[in-house]
Motif scaffolding. Structure first.
Motif, PDB file in Angstrom:
ATOM      1  N   ASN A 208      14.800  -3.138   3.863  1.00 50.78           N
ATOM      2  CA  ASN A 208      13.695  -2.425   4.513  1.00 50.78           C
ATOM      3  C   ASN A 208      13.850  -2.304   6.019  1.00 50.78           C
ATOM      4  N   ALA A 209      15.060  -2.494   6.525  1.00 49.91           N
ATOM      5  CA  ALA A 209      15.259  -2.341   7.966  1.00 49.91           C
ATOM      6  C   ALA A 209      14.941  -0.921   8.410  1.00 49.91           C
ATOM      7  N   GLU A 210      15.098   0.041   7.501  1.00 46.37           N
ATOM      8  CA  GLU A 210      14.824   1.446   7.821  1.00 46.37           C
ATOM      9  C   GLU A 210      13.647   1.989   7.011  1.00 46.37           C
ATOM     10  N   GLY A 211      12.868   1.076   6.438  1.00 44.97           N
ATOM     11  CA  GLY A 211      11.620   1.469   5.803  1.00 44.97           C
ATOM     12  C   GLY A 211      11.695   1.886   4.364  1.00 44.97           C
ATOM     13  N   HIS A 212      12.743   1.501   3.648  1.00 47.19           N
ATOM     14  CA  HIS A 212      12.873   1.965   2.271  1.00 47.19           C
ATOM     15  C   HIS A 212      11.888   1.320   1.303  1.00 47.19           C
ATOM     16  N   ALA A 213      11.104   0.353   1.762  1.00 46.12           N
ATOM     17  CA  ALA A 213      10.015  -0.149   0.923  1.00 46.12           C
ATOM     18  C   ALA A 213       9.012   0.953   0.631  1.00 46.12           C
ATOM     19  N   SER A 214       8.979   1.973   1.468  1.00 51.42           N
ATOM     20  CA  SER A 214       8.063   3.097   1.222  1.00 51.42           C
ATOM     21  C   SER A 214       8.426   3.833  -0.065  1.00 51.42           C
ATOM     22  N   PHE A 215       9.698   3.742  -0.490  1.00 50.85           N
ATOM     23  CA  PHE A 215      10.076   4.313  -1.785  1.00 50.85           C
ATOM     24  C   PHE A 215       9.259   3.660  -2.910  1.00 50.85           C
ATOM     25  N   LEU A 216       9.091   2.347  -2.801  1.00 51.92           N
ATOM     26  CA  LEU A 216       8.352   1.622  -3.829  1.00 51.92           C
ATOM     27  C   LEU A 216       6.888   2.029  -3.846  1.00 51.92           C
ATOM     28  N   VAL A 217       6.271   2.059  -2.662  1.00 54.52           N
ATOM     29  CA  VAL A 217       4.861   2.433  -2.590  1.00 54.52           C
ATOM     30  C   VAL A 217       4.658   3.838  -3.138  1.00 54.52           C
ATOM     31  N   ALA A 253       1.031  -4.265  -4.669  1.00 57.29           N
ATOM     32  CA  ALA A 253       2.180  -4.798  -5.405  1.00 57.29           C
ATOM     33  C   ALA A 253       3.277  -5.242  -4.458  1.00 57.29           C
ATOM     34  N   LEU A 254       3.549  -4.437  -3.444  1.00 62.58           N
ATOM     35  CA  LEU A 254       4.603  -4.774  -2.492  1.00 62.58           C
ATOM     36  C   LEU A 254       4.299  -6.086  -1.781  1.00 62.58           C
ATOM     37  N   ALA A 255       3.063  -6.239  -1.334  1.00 61.49           N
ATOM     38  CA  ALA A 255       2.677  -7.479  -0.653  1.00 61.49           C
ATOM     39  C   ALA A 255       2.756  -8.663  -1.609  1.00 61.49           C
ATOM     40  N   ASP A 256       2.307  -8.460  -2.828  1.00 55.25           N
ATOM     41  CA  ASP A 256       2.320  -9.526  -3.829  1.00 55.25           C
ATOM     42  C   ASP A 256       3.739  -9.941  -4.181  1.00 55.25           C
ATOM     43  N   TRP A 257       4.622  -8.965  -4.388  1.00 56.33           N
ATOM     44  CA  TRP A 257       6.001  -9.278  -4.763  1.00 56.33           C
ATOM     45  C   TRP A 257       6.728 -10.010  -3.648  1.00 56.33           C
ATOM     46  N   LEU A 411       3.716  -5.303   6.345  1.00 56.76           N
ATOM     47  CA  LEU A 411       3.171  -5.661   5.031  1.00 56.76           C
ATOM     48  C   LEU A 411       4.047  -6.701   4.340  1.00 56.76           C
ATOM     49  N   LEU A 412       5.371  -6.484   4.366  1.00 52.51           N
ATOM     50  CA  LEU A 412       6.285  -7.431   3.732  1.00 52.51           C
ATOM     51  C   LEU A 412       6.259  -8.795   4.415  1.00 52.51           C
ATOM     52  N   ALA A 413       6.075  -8.787   5.718  1.00 51.41           N
ATOM     53  CA  ALA A 413       6.089 -10.039   6.478  1.00 51.41           C
ATOM     54  C   ALA A 413       4.762 -10.778   6.405  1.00 51.41           C
ATOM     55  N   GLY A 414       3.772 -10.178   5.764  1.00 50.63           N
ATOM     56  CA  GLY A 414       2.474 -10.824   5.664  1.00 50.63           C
ATOM     57  C   GLY A 414       1.651 -10.719   6.923  1.00 50.63           C
ATOM     58  N   ARG A 415       2.055  -9.835   7.839  1.00 49.61           N
ATOM     59  CA  ARG A 415       1.318  -9.659   9.091  1.00 49.61           C
ATOM     60  C   ARG A 415       0.313  -8.514   9.017  1.00 49.61           C
ATOM     61  N   ALA A 416       0.274  -7.813   7.883  1.00 52.21           N
ATOM     62  CA  ALA A 416      -0.696  -6.735   7.674  1.00 52.21           C
ATOM     63  C   ALA A 416      -1.155  -6.777   6.227  1.00 52.21           C
ATOM     64  N   THR A 417      -2.386  -6.431   6.010  1.00 53.63           N
ATOM     65  CA  THR A 417      -2.935  -6.370   4.657  1.00 53.63           C
ATOM     66  C   THR A 417      -2.686  -4.980   4.070  1.00 53.63           C
ATOM     67  N   PRO A 418      -2.805  -4.838   2.750  1.00 54.63           N
ATOM     68  CA  PRO A 418      -2.701  -3.500   2.163  1.00 54.63           C
ATOM     69  C   PRO A 418      -3.683  -2.513   2.788  1.00 54.63           C
ATOM     70  N   ASP A 419      -4.900  -2.963   3.104  1.00 56.08           N
ATOM     71  CA  ASP A 419      -5.882  -2.085   3.751  1.00 56.08           C
ATOM     72  C   ASP A 419      -5.362  -1.593   5.094  1.00 56.08           C
ATOM     73  N   GLU A 420      -4.781  -2.494   5.862  1.00 54.29           N
ATOM     74  CA  GLU A 420      -4.260  -2.124   7.188  1.00 54.29           C
ATOM     75  C   GLU A 420      -3.063  -1.189   7.056  1.00 54.29           C
ATOM     76  N   PHE A 421      -2.229  -1.424   6.061  1.00 55.14           N
ATOM     77  CA  PHE A 421      -1.093  -0.531   5.805  1.00 55.14           C
ATOM     78  C   PHE A 421      -1.582   0.872   5.491  1.00 55.14           C
ATOM     79  N   LEU A 422      -2.510   0.985   4.569  1.00 56.69           N
ATOM     80  CA  LEU A 422      -3.016   2.301   4.178  1.00 56.69           C
ATOM     81  C   LEU A 422      -3.680   3.005   5.364  1.00 56.69           C
TER      82      LEU A 422
END
Length: 436
Positions: A208-217, A253-257, A411-422
Motif C-alpha cells: 500500500n505504499a502507492e495506495g493499492h488498498a483502495s483496490f480492496l475497498v 473490512a480493511l481496518a479489521d483485517w 486506515l491501515l495504521a489505525g490512525r483513522a477510523t472507517p468514518d474518517e476514511f470515508l
C-alpha cells in the motif's frame, strides 16, 4: 516502472495524472483544423499521421501500426513514445502546440476535453458502429458531460485499445492444502481468510505504499452496491456519495483485517510490485491485482496461479481501457478515426491480448486451457456479460489518487477510523463535483 496507485503496464486513467495549467485550446468538441466531413473513405492521397503514447500502453499499439498501414497503404503512422511520467506531464501541452500529434494516448479526459484539445468522436462512433461493437460501460468511461467533469454521459472523446481488469489472484497450491476452492461470495472469502490465518498462512498479500488498498475497498464496495450505482460516484454524478453500504463495508473490512494481522504489517511501506514478488514467492493465499501483472504471476507460480472475479453479490471488476483520442488540430481526422477503428480489428486485438490486455475483439482471446490466462479470459467474460466493469475510483478527481493513498495508509495504521476514511475521500470529491 511501478508508481503511484496504478501499474503503468496499462497506463490507464489515474486521477493524479489529470493535467492542469495548459492554455485553453478552444472549446470542447471544436471543429478540426481540416475541413473534412466525417467519412470512412480515406481516398488515395498520401497521408501521414503522428501518434504519441507511452512504452507500456503503446506496446500493442506499436505492433498494430504495420497491420493498419497494410490495410491502408496510403497512410503512414509515425509513432513516438515518452516515458510514463513525462508523457502525462506534457500531453496537454503537446496537444496545444503548433506541432500537435494527430492521435494521442488519453490517460485522463477532464482538462483535455475542457480545453477543447480533442475531438468529439460521436460522428465516428456512428460511422463505425462502435456503440454496437463495444459494451456500453467500456465507452462510458470516455464520455464527458457539458461541465467537463462528469463522466459517463455526453460525447465520446476517446476510443478503447484493450482493457484492464482487477480481480482476485489466489495460490492454488496453498488453497488445496487448506481444503478450499476459489470463493464466490464475500462471506466465503472472509471465512477463507480466517482459515488461512488459523493455519499460519498469510491470508492476503498487499502493498500500500502507492495506495493499492483502495483496490480492496472499491472491489468490496462495487460488488456489494452493484456496478451501475457504484459508477455514479466515480463518474462524478451530482449528489453521489462515497459513504455507501459497500464502501463502508470495504473500509471496515480493511481496518479489521489489518488489526487481525491478515495483511502484511509493513503493507504501507511496500509497493504493488513488492507485494507481487512476495505473492509469487508463496507468501499469501490471495492478492487483489490487475491483469497487467498476470505474466509475472504466471511465471512465478506456474500452474498454482489462479484468478477469479472479486467475490460478492454482484459480478464486477475495476478496469478501464487504454484509449486514444484525436487532436482538434489534426488535418486528417478521417484517417485518424480509421486508425482508432482499426484498434478493434482481429489483428489489433491479437496484439492487445499478447501484451496482456483484454482484447476489443473477444475472439482474439484464445488462451491455453488450464492456464492463468484462461482464468483471466473466463473472468472477463463473466464481467462483460454482467456489464460489471467500473472505472477506477482514483479517476474521480484530480487529487483523488493522493487522497486514497494517504487515507488508506492512515486506515491501515489505525490512525483513522472507517468514518474518517470515508469522509476524507468524499471531501476530495466535493472539491471537484460538489457544485454539479
Amino acid at each position: 516502472m511501478q508508481r503511484r496507485i496504478l501499474h503503468p503496464a496499462l497506463a490507464f486513467a489515474a486521477a493524479a495524472l489529470v493535467l492542469t495549467g495548459c492554455a485553453p485550446g478552444g472549446t470542447a468538441g471544436s471543429a478540426p483544423a481540416s475541413a473534412e466531413k466525417p467519412s470512412t473513405d480515406l481516398g488515395s492521397e498520401e497521408i501521414t499521421l503522428s501518434l504519441i503514447s507511452t512504452p507500456e500502453s503503446g506496446a500493442s499499439t506499436k505492433a498494430t501500426i504495420a497491420a493498419f498501414e497494410k490495410e491502408y497503404p496510403n497512410v503512414t503512422v509515425e509513432y513516438q513514445q515518452t516515458n510514463y511520467d513525462d508523457y502525462n506531464k506534457s500531453v496537454n501541452l503537446e496537444l496545444n502546440s503548433d506541432k500537435a500529434p494527430d492521435i494521442a494516448l488519453l490517460n485522463s479526459v477532464n482538462n483535455t476535453v475542457k480545453n477543447g484539445l480533442v475531438l468529439d468522436l460521436d460522428p465516428y462512433a456512428g460511422l463505425y458502429d462502435w456503440t454496437d461493437k463495444y459494451p456500453e460501460n467500456q465507452l462510458n468511461q470516455w464520455r464527458v458531460g457539458e461541465n467537463g467533469t462528469t463522466l459517463g454521459d455526453g460525447p465520446l472523446y476517446a476510443a478503447p485499445a484493450g482493457f484492464s481488469e482487477v480481480g482476485l489472484y489466489y495460490n492454488k497450491r496453498i488453497a488445496a492444502e487448506l481444503g478450499i476452492t476459489a470463493p464466490t461470495t464475500f462471506a466465503e472469502f472472509e471465512e477463507q481468510l480466517a482459515t488461512a490465518a488459523a493455519a499460519g498462512v498469510l491470508p492476503l498479500q498487499l502493498g500500500n505504499a502507492e495506495g493499492h488498498a483502495s483496490f480492496l475497498v472499491q472491489s468490496i464496495g462495487q460488488s456489494t452496491d452493484g456496478a451501475g450505482a457504484y459508477a455514479d460516484w466515480a463518474f462524478g454524478k451530482s449528489g453521489s456519495t462515497f459513504d455507501t453500504e459497500g464502501n463502508r463495508k470495504g473500509a471496515e473490512a480493511l481496518a479489521d483485517w489489518a488489526a487481525k494481522g491478515w495483511i502484511p504489517s509493513d503493507a504501507n511501506g511496500v509497493n504493488l510490485q513488492g507485494a507481487v514478488d512476495a505473492f509469487v514467492s508463496g507468501k499469501g493465499l490471495f492478492l487483489v491485482d490487475g491483469n497487467w501483472d498476470a505474466s509475472k504471476i504466471a511465471e512465478g507460480l506456474g500452474a498454482d496461479a489462479g484468478f477469479v472475479p472479486f467475490p460478492g453479490d454482484n459480478v464486477t471488476a475495476i478496469g478501464t481501457s487504454v484509449a486514444y483520442a484525436i487532436s482538434s488540430s489534426t488535418e486528417h481526422p478521417n484517417a485518424a478515426a480509421a486508425f482508432l477503428n482499426f484498434l478493434g480489428s482481429p489483428e489489433a486485438s491479437a496484439n492487445q491480448f499478447e501484451q496482456g490486455f483484454m482484447p476489443l475483439d473477444p475472439t482474439a482471446a484464445t488462451p491455453e486451457e488450464g492456464t492463468l490466462q484462461a482464468d483471466l479470459v473466463s473472468a472477463w467474460s463473466k464481467i462483460s456479460e454482467a456489464d460489471g466493469l467500473v472505472g477506477f475510483n482514483n479517476n474521480a478527481s484530480p487529487t483523488m489518487n493522493d487522497t486514497l493513498t494517504a487515507s488508506s495508509q492512515e486506515l491501515l495504521a489505525g490512525r483513522a477510523t472507517p468514518d474518517e476514511f470515508l469522509a476524507a475521500v468524499q471531501a476530495d470529491w466535493d472539491e471537484t463535483h460538489g457544485g454539479n
